[in-house]
Design a protein around this motif. Structure first.
Motif, PDB file in Angstrom:
ATOM      1  N   LEU A   1       0.852  -1.193   0.000  1.00 25.52           N
ATOM      2  CA  LEU A   1       0.000   0.000   0.000  1.00 25.52           C
ATOM      3  C   LEU A   1       0.885   1.238   0.000  1.00 25.52           C
ATOM      4  O   LEU A   1       1.575   1.517   0.981  1.00 25.52           O
ATOM      5  CB  LEU A   1      -0.921  -0.009   1.222  1.00 25.52           C
ATOM      6  CG  LEU A   1      -1.916   1.134   1.342  1.00 25.52           C
ATOM      7  CD1 LEU A   1      -2.887   1.149   0.162  1.00 25.52           C
ATOM      8  CD2 LEU A   1      -2.682   1.029   2.650  1.00 25.52           C
ATOM      9  N   ARG A   2       0.851   1.938  -1.135  1.00 26.68           N
ATOM     10  CA  ARG A   2       1.617   3.173  -1.314  1.00 26.68           C
ATOM     11  C   ARG A   2       0.663   4.241  -1.817  1.00 26.68           C
ATOM     12  O   ARG A   2      -0.418   3.920  -2.313  1.00 26.68           O
ATOM     13  CB  ARG A   2       2.716   2.966  -2.351  1.00 26.68           C
ATOM     14  CG  ARG A   2       3.718   1.912  -1.960  1.00 26.68           C
ATOM     15  CD  ARG A   2       4.775   1.731  -3.022  1.00 26.68           C
ATOM     16  NE  ARG A   2       5.711   0.703  -2.604  1.00 26.68           N
ATOM     17  CZ  ARG A   2       6.169  -0.239  -3.410  1.00 26.68           C
ATOM     18  NH1 ARG A   2       5.831  -0.259  -4.682  1.00 26.68           N
ATOM     19  NH2 ARG A   2       7.005  -1.140  -2.946  1.00 26.68           N
ATOM     20  N   PRO A   3       1.054   5.507  -1.753  1.00 23.76           N
ATOM     21  CA  PRO A   3       0.175   6.548  -2.307  1.00 23.76           C
ATOM     22  C   PRO A   3      -0.163   6.264  -3.774  1.00 23.76           C
ATOM     23  O   PRO A   3       0.731   6.113  -4.613  1.00 23.76           O
ATOM     24  CB  PRO A   3       1.002   7.827  -2.158  1.00 23.76           C
ATOM     25  CG  PRO A   3       1.904   7.542  -0.989  1.00 23.76           C
ATOM     26  CD  PRO A   3       2.247   6.074  -1.112  1.00 23.76           C
ATOM     27  N   GLY A   4      -1.452   6.116  -4.053  1.00 27.63           N
ATOM     28  CA  GLY A   4      -1.913   5.859  -5.415  1.00 27.63           C
ATOM     29  C   GLY A   4      -1.799   4.430  -5.889  1.00 27.63           C
ATOM     30  O   GLY A   4      -2.164   4.120  -7.020  1.00 27.63           O
ATOM     31  N   TRP A   5      -1.335   3.523  -5.070  1.00 26.39           N
ATOM     32  CA  TRP A   5      -1.124   2.133  -5.506  1.00 26.39           C
ATOM     33  C   TRP A   5      -1.390   1.164  -4.369  1.00 26.39           C
ATOM     34  O   TRP A   5      -0.897   1.345  -3.252  1.00 26.39           O
ATOM     35  CB  TRP A   5       0.316   1.943  -5.984  1.00 26.39           C
ATOM     36  CG  TRP A   5       0.660   0.540  -6.358  1.00 26.39           C
ATOM     37  CD1 TRP A   5       1.462  -0.310  -5.651  1.00 26.39           C
ATOM     38  CD2 TRP A   5       0.227  -0.189  -7.507  1.00 26.39           C
ATOM     39  NE1 TRP A   5       1.547  -1.515  -6.301  1.00 26.39           N
ATOM     40  CE2 TRP A   5       0.807  -1.477  -7.446  1.00 26.39           C
ATOM     41  CE3 TRP A   5      -0.604   0.115  -8.586  1.00 26.39           C
ATOM     42  CZ2 TRP A   5       0.585  -2.438  -8.417  1.00 26.39           C
ATOM     43  CZ3 TRP A   5      -0.818  -0.851  -9.556  1.00 26.39           C
ATOM     44  CH2 TRP A   5      -0.238  -2.098  -9.475  1.00 26.39           C
ATOM     45  N   CYS A   6      -2.173   0.130  -4.663  1.00 23.62           N
ATOM     46  CA  CYS A   6      -2.424  -0.945  -3.707  1.00 23.62           C
ATOM     47  C   CYS A   6      -2.473  -2.258  -4.469  1.00 23.62           C
ATOM     48  O   CYS A   6      -3.206  -2.390  -5.441  1.00 23.62           O
ATOM     49  CB  CYS A   6      -3.745  -0.720  -2.971  1.00 23.62           C
ATOM     50  SG  CYS A   6      -4.113  -2.033  -1.774  1.00 23.62           S
ATOM     51  N   LEU A   7      -1.672  -3.216  -4.033  1.00 18.74           N
ATOM     52  CA  LEU A   7      -1.676  -4.557  -4.598  1.00 18.74           C
ATOM     53  C   LEU A   7      -1.975  -5.515  -3.464  1.00 18.74           C
ATOM     54  O   LEU A   7      -1.306  -5.487  -2.428  1.00 18.74           O
ATOM     55  CB  LEU A   7      -0.321  -4.881  -5.224  1.00 18.74           C
ATOM     56  CG  LEU A   7      -0.169  -6.283  -5.804  1.00 18.74           C
ATOM     57  CD1 LEU A   7      -1.096  -6.471  -7.002  1.00 18.74           C
ATOM     58  CD2 LEU A   7       1.280  -6.520  -6.212  1.00 18.74           C
TER      59      LEU A   7
END
Length: 154
Positions: free
Chosen positions: A90-96
């Motif tokens: 979970l990063r700013p603008g991205w979730c896997l």
């Protein structure tokens, strides 16, 4: 080797599209543009414990059980009591999100009209080609529910 190799940086939504094209099982991908800034969209999307059960009707609860930087472990419980442990980035603008049988992702980027938000979902099982209609129903419903969040209406 030289330091002159080209570098291709992909924004999170393009990264999600590449992921969808590269997996060997069927996935559902949806995109929409929301009339609010990316930080506002991501504040809602990254609240996994609240938003996963709200948007995905087959998820009864989601609980982060471990967090180290941008790596999380999430325990999801389904409507029939089934459980799955997800490894999450979970990063700013991205979730896997990846479990033994499910792959999910979300991405968001700022655009002139607002925020482009994309989501991906699929079953990591052989022989799940027939899951297409189920993925479409669940994915369409999840995207509509997410986009209808009071904080995202602009």
């Amino acid at each position: 080797m030289t330091g002159n190799w080209p570098v291709a940086d992909l924004d999170p939504v393009r990264r999600l599209r590449v992921l969808a094209a590269s997996v060997r099982f069927r996935v559902y991908v949806a995109e929409t543009v929301l009339p609010v800034p990316v930080d506002q969209v991501w504040a809602v999307a990254s609240d996994l414990e609240r938003e996963l059960p709200r948007c995905i009707t087959t998820v009864r609860s989601a609980r982060v059980t471990r967090a180290e930087g941008d790596r999380l472990e999430l325990l999801a419980t389904g409507t029939f009591g089934q459980r799955a442990r997800f490894d999450v980035v979970l990063r700013p603008g991205w979730c896997l999100m990846r479990s033994r049988f499910v792959l999910g992702a979300m991405a968001a980027v700022q655009e002139p009209e607002g925020t482009r938000f994309a989501s991906l979902g699929g079953f990591r099982l052989p022989g799940t080609r027939l899951a297409g209609p189920l993925l479409t129903v669940l994915g369409d419903r999840a995207m509509r529910t997410f986009a209808d969040h009071p904080d995202l209406r602009g």
